[in-house]
Enzyme design. Structure first.
Site, short mmCIF file in Angstrom:
data_model
loop_
_atom_site.label_atom_id
_atom_site.label_comp_id
_atom_site.label_asym_id
_atom_site.label_seq_id
_atom_site.Cartn_x
_atom_site.Cartn_y
_atom_site.Cartn_z
N GLY A 92 0.82 -1.13 0.06
CA GLY A 92 -0.17 -0.08 0.03
C GLY A 92 0.76 1.29 0.06
CG HIS A 128 3.41 0.93 -5.22
ND1 HIS A 128 3.51 1.85 -4.30
CD2 HIS A 128 3.87 -0.15 -4.57
CE1 HIS A 128 3.99 1.64 -3.35
NE2 HIS A 128 4.60 0.35 -3.38
CG HIS A 160 5.03 5.16 -4.69
ND1 HIS A 160 5.78 4.47 -5.74
CD2 HIS A 160 5.57 4.78 -3.61
CE1 HIS A 160 6.67 3.68 -5.35
NE2 HIS A 160 6.66 3.78 -4.15
CG ASP A 183 12.06 -3.09 -2.85
OD1 ASP A 183 12.54 -2.72 -1.91
OD2 ASP A 183 10.80 -2.87 -3.11
CB SER A 218 5.86 3.49 0.69
OG SER A 218 5.27 2.80 -0.39
NE ARG A 219 10.75 1.90 5.37
CZ ARG A 219 10.42 0.54 5.23
NH1 ARG A 219 11.15 -0.05 3.74
NH2 ARG A 219 9.91 -0.32 5.84
CD GLN A 233 10.26 -7.63 -2.19
OE1 GLN A 233 10.21 -7.30 -1.03
NE2 GLN A 233 9.70 -6.83 -3.15
O1 PAF Z 1 7.97 -4.90 -2.13
C1 PAF Z 1 6.94 -4.91 -1.28
O2 PAF Z 1 6.27 -4.02 -1.26
C2 PAF Z 1 6.81 -6.10 -0.20
O3 PAF Z 1 7.93 -6.73 0.20
C3 PAF Z 1 5.91 -7.21 -0.89
C4 PAF Z 1 6.56 -7.95 -2.12
C5 PAF Z 1 4.52 -6.67 -1.36
C6 PAF Z 1 5.81 -8.24 0.25
O4 PAF Z 1 5.16 -7.89 1.45
#
Ligand code: PAF
Length: 285
Positions: free
Chosen positions: A31, A37, A34, A150, A186-187, A153
């Protein structure tokens, strides 16, 4: 757009679409949406018949003393933006629904999750792998879209999909930046005007790192240039700078692709950024 909060409801809605042979694209988010996303949602929209966006601030990926409680939340604003992107289903589960008190099993990221972000934020990538695995199992998408912002990630999730045999395509969207170079996050809402200026040191350090690498051909020179710039920048406390292999997050290999990564605190806000160097000889991803 349908707003769904329960797993069973989501499954039954999706079953109808699956029976009709429609493809499903998933965009997992926390959530506070921005433009970054929304670029992911657009990619899912372009590639899928049905677009599901999850909005869930996942407590398992926040460590002790991190910003879980104060992480920005704006459900109404998020739903408006998702509607504007022609999202079919917004999935907004509660924490109790995703993690019932008797649940004990999670997914471990393994060694790739222990470096850099994982070293600074122990358990972070286990939390990401657990929630993403749950979302994959609940939604069973054909495609899932994540952001390159990320980068670690992304590397962890590629391993997750490969190692756990998920038949899901991953689509990785480029970083969206403000005109002055600041990567959207978001931060960023935590930053004062002065800190926002100071935060530009991250993207600038990546550019300087790239220049240093292009001059010298040496990833260590890139690391040195990034680190020097951040040490000299006011208001910034460096967590790490490195030149890594974008898939393993180990030291970059000669001739292979190089990802420059940086993490730093601006005030109390931890920011990350990265830049992929595509080598002229085709070594880049
Ligand atoms: O990238 C993110 O916003 C989060 O790490 C994700 C992939 C939604 C998992 O909570």
């Amino acid at each position: 757009m349908r707003v769904v909060r329960l797993v069973d409801e989501l499954r039954s809605v999706l079953d109808e679409h699956l029976t009709a042979g429609l493809s499903v694209g998933l965009v997992p988010t926390m959530g506070a949406l921005h433009a970054g996303h929304l670029s992911l949602v657009r990619r899912a929209r372009h590639a899928s018949d049905i677009v599901v966006v999850s909005v869930f601030v996942n407590p398992k990926q926040f460590g002790e003393g991190e910003d879980y409680e104060r992480y920005p939340r704006d459900t109404e604003g998020d739903l408006e933006l998702l509607e504007g992107e022609r999202t079919d289903i917004a999935f907004l589960p509660s924490v109790e629904h995703m993690y019932p008190p008797d649940a004990t099993v999670g997914v471990a990221a393994g060694s790739i999750g222990d470096r850099f972000e994982g070293a600074d934020r122990p358990g972070h990538f286990d939390g990401v792998c657990t929630v993403v695995t749950k979302l994959f199992n609940i939604v069973e998408p054909d495609l899932a879209v994540f952001g390159q912002k990320d980068a670690q990630q992304v590397a962890v999730l590629k391993r997750l999909v490969n190692d756990l045999d998920f038949a899901i395509g991953l689509d990785i969207a480029p970083i969206v930046r403000e005109p002055d170079g600041l990567a959207l996050s978001s931060r960023n809402v935590y930053l004062t005007l002065e800190q926002r200026e100071q935060a530009l040191a991250l993207s600038r350090s990546l550019e300087l790192g790239r220049d240093a690498f292009e001059r010298s051909g040496d990833p260590r020179e890139a690391e040195r240039a990034m680190s020097e710039h951040l040490q000299d920048a006011g208001g910034v406390e460096v967590a790490y700078t490195a030149a890594v292999d974008p898939n393993s997050f180990e030291a970059s290999q000669p001739g292979g692709p190089i990802l420059l990564i940086v993490a730093a605190y601006v005030g109390h806000t931890r920011l990350i950024d990265n830049l992929l160097i595509v080598r002229a000889n085709g070594g880049g991803d």
